[in-house]
Write a protein that holds these residues in place. Structure first.
Motif, PDB file in Angstrom:
ATOM      1  N   THR A  67       0.821  -1.206   0.000  1.00 27.00           N
ATOM      2  CA  THR A  67       0.000   0.000   0.000  1.00 27.00           C
ATOM      3  C   THR A  67       0.857   1.259   0.000  1.00 27.00           C
ATOM      4  O   THR A  67       0.520   2.257  -0.662  1.00 27.00           O
ATOM      5  N   LEU A 277      -7.175   1.868  -1.875  1.00 24.48           N
ATOM      6  CA  LEU A 277      -6.015   1.283  -1.207  1.00 24.48           C
ATOM      7  C   LEU A 277      -6.366   0.840   0.206  1.00 24.48           C
ATOM      8  O   LEU A 277      -6.000  -0.261   0.642  1.00 24.48           O
ATOM      9  N   LEU A 281      -6.509  -3.149   2.155  1.00 23.40           N
ATOM     10  CA  LEU A 281      -5.399  -3.343   3.090  1.00 23.40           C
ATOM     11  C   LEU A 281      -5.733  -4.452   4.081  1.00 23.40           C
ATOM     12  O   LEU A 281      -6.848  -4.545   4.583  1.00 23.40           O
TER      13      LEU A 281
END
Length: 474
Positions: A67, A277, A281
């Motif tokens: 990330t 993103l 995660l």
């Protein structure tokens, strides 16, 4: 007072990695069975102990390192190379401190967006939400008079996202083509920008058939490595024979400040990829921790922006062009390496910027066909072709993108996040410190709206006058 809970309209699905569709299908089936929440569910709001965020079921989640690479890749695009030109429109010290302040504000707004997403996920029992769905849920659970506006607000956010991200893709293509042309000229191979764009079309089309953020991680890693290497070599030129700081004005003309604002807001282009993103995660809490992925990535980004702008403007002054690579000597091998590295980095970043509009457009297309996978493939190929055509035919693309940045990026990065927080925190208006939150968010909205207005007016004026844009010299 607990907000009412109502399932968002499922026509716009979550902005998630397509490799995590199993959880989406389960959530969709759950939603169909629970379209109407009963009175008991309303009474139990606030007693709900299951945290849908920490219990996401992702088949192929991203690590913190993955990330971080995406955060850097999503922000270290062509904008950083235009920072000396931005400082030219602001002055050395106004540009430097202004970039730091705007970087802090933009990072704070990213935090606001993620935190509101977490709160609304808990309210609606959803594992994750897209930017547009966050806006929808905020208004849908807000004041009664705002609730009918929720659907329109979601469509507005999606429109801004698509325009901004495809605009970035267009200028990425043009940037790569121009720098490759310069490299070929150095090797005594003469080619036009259009010819290079044609050469890039096939590999770009294949690259953008990748649908998974996890699978795009190697590309982000390559882009970050090449971008850092290119910038490191560029600093060898920027730091040589630096003139005294008094050789450039500390403050530029007020009339050019809107162009500075537009360039910097264009540079902070990562707002569109923040929630995709975070949604993918493995440990979502690590994203917005004080030492988490977002703060780490944006600190590096803001420092690099400020350094490139400061030393680039100090070195080249009023001769600073729309990309610092164009100021480097054409007959020097290291200068050609900078162009090569930055072209590769920007080319590898194209797929990440392209990911966001596809997650918005693909579900809309897929729901109208019996073969959604084939339809999405065709959509991706057609959209890549569209960005190619725009990069090839639009004159003065830099000014056009400056306009898109002033309109879309300032709205998405500075206006919508504090507005969403104001509406999301509406049920908790009695909490201590709420007035300060309202004041802070109102100031950010006014700042963003002011930049939006003057940046748009100035960009339109430059376009109508036929003047050079940020990348107009390309």
């Amino acid at each position: 007072m607990a907000p009412k809970i109502r399932e968002p309209d499922q026509r716009t699905p979550l902005l998630q990695d397509c490799n995590n569709n199993a959880d989406n299908r389960n959530q969709h089936n759950y939603n169909k069975q629970n379209d109407q929440l009963d009175h008991e569910s309303h009474q139990n709001y606030g007693k709900y102990h299951h945290d849908p965020i920490t219990n996401r079921k992702l088949e192929n989640p991203s690590t913190n390192f993955d990330t971080l690479m995406h955060v850097l890749n999503g922000n270290l695009g062509t904008g950083i190379l235009a920072m000396p030109d931005a400082f030219k429109n602001a002055g050395l010290y106004v540009g430097f401190f202004g970039t730091l302040v705007m970087g802090v504000i933009c990072t704070h707004c990213m935090h606001l967006l993620v935190r509101c997403s977490h709160e609304l996920c808990r309210r609606y029992g959803r594992p994750s939400l897209s930017y547009a769905d966050v806006g929808f849920c905020a208004l849908d659970s807000g004041p009664i008079w705002m609730q009918p506006l929720a659907g329109g607000f979601r469509r507005l956010i999606n429109t801004f996202l698509v325009v901004m991200q495809l605009g970035l893709c267009c200028v990425y293509l043009l940037f790569v083509a121009v720098n490759v042309r310069e490299l070929l000229a150095y090797a005594n191979i003469h080619a036009t920008v259009l010819t290079v764009l044609v050469w890039l079309l096939a590999p770009l089309a294949l690259l953008n058939l990748v649908r998974s953020l996890k699978l795009l991680t190697p590309m982000s890693l390559v882009a970050s490595i090449f971008a850092v290497a290119g910038l490191a070599i560029a600093f060898l030129f920027l730091l040589q024979d630096l003139p005294h700081s008094a050789s450039v004005p500390p403050i530029s003309s007020w009339s050019t400040l809107p162009l500075y604002f537009g360039t910097v807001m264009y540079a902070f282009e990562g707002i569109g990829v923040v929630l995709p993103l975070e949604n993918n995660l493995a440990r979502p809490r690590d994203f917005i921790a004080w030492n988490g992925v977002l703060n780490t990535g944006m600190t590096l980004v803001v420092c690099l922006y400020s350094a490139v702008g400061f030393f680039g403007y100090l070195k080249y002054g009023d001769q600073a062009q729309g990309s610092v690579t164009l100021n480097l000597p054409n007959d020097h091998l290291l200068a050609q390496l900078v162009r090569l590295f930055m072209a590769v980095a920007v080319l590898a970043s194209y797929a990440l910027q392209f990911y966001v509009p596809m997650t918005i457009l693909a579900p809309v297309v897929a729901c109208h066909t019996a073969h959604p996978r084939c339809a999405e493939t065709v959509l991706r190929l057609v959209t890549v072709l569209l960005t190619f055509v725009l990069a090839a035919i639009i004159p003065n693309l830099g000014t056009f993108i400056s306009l898109v940045g002033a309109v879309s990026t300032s709205t998405l990065a500075l206006i919508f996040p504090p507005l969403i927080e104001l509406v999301t925190s509406w049920p908790n208006a009695d909490r201590p410190g709420h007035r300060w939150i309202v004041l802070k968010n109102s100031l950010i909205i006014v700042f963003g709206a002011t930049g939006f207005f003057f940046g748009t007016v100035k960009s339109l004026a430059v376009i109508l006058e036929g003047g050079p844009g940020e990348l107009g010299s390309l």
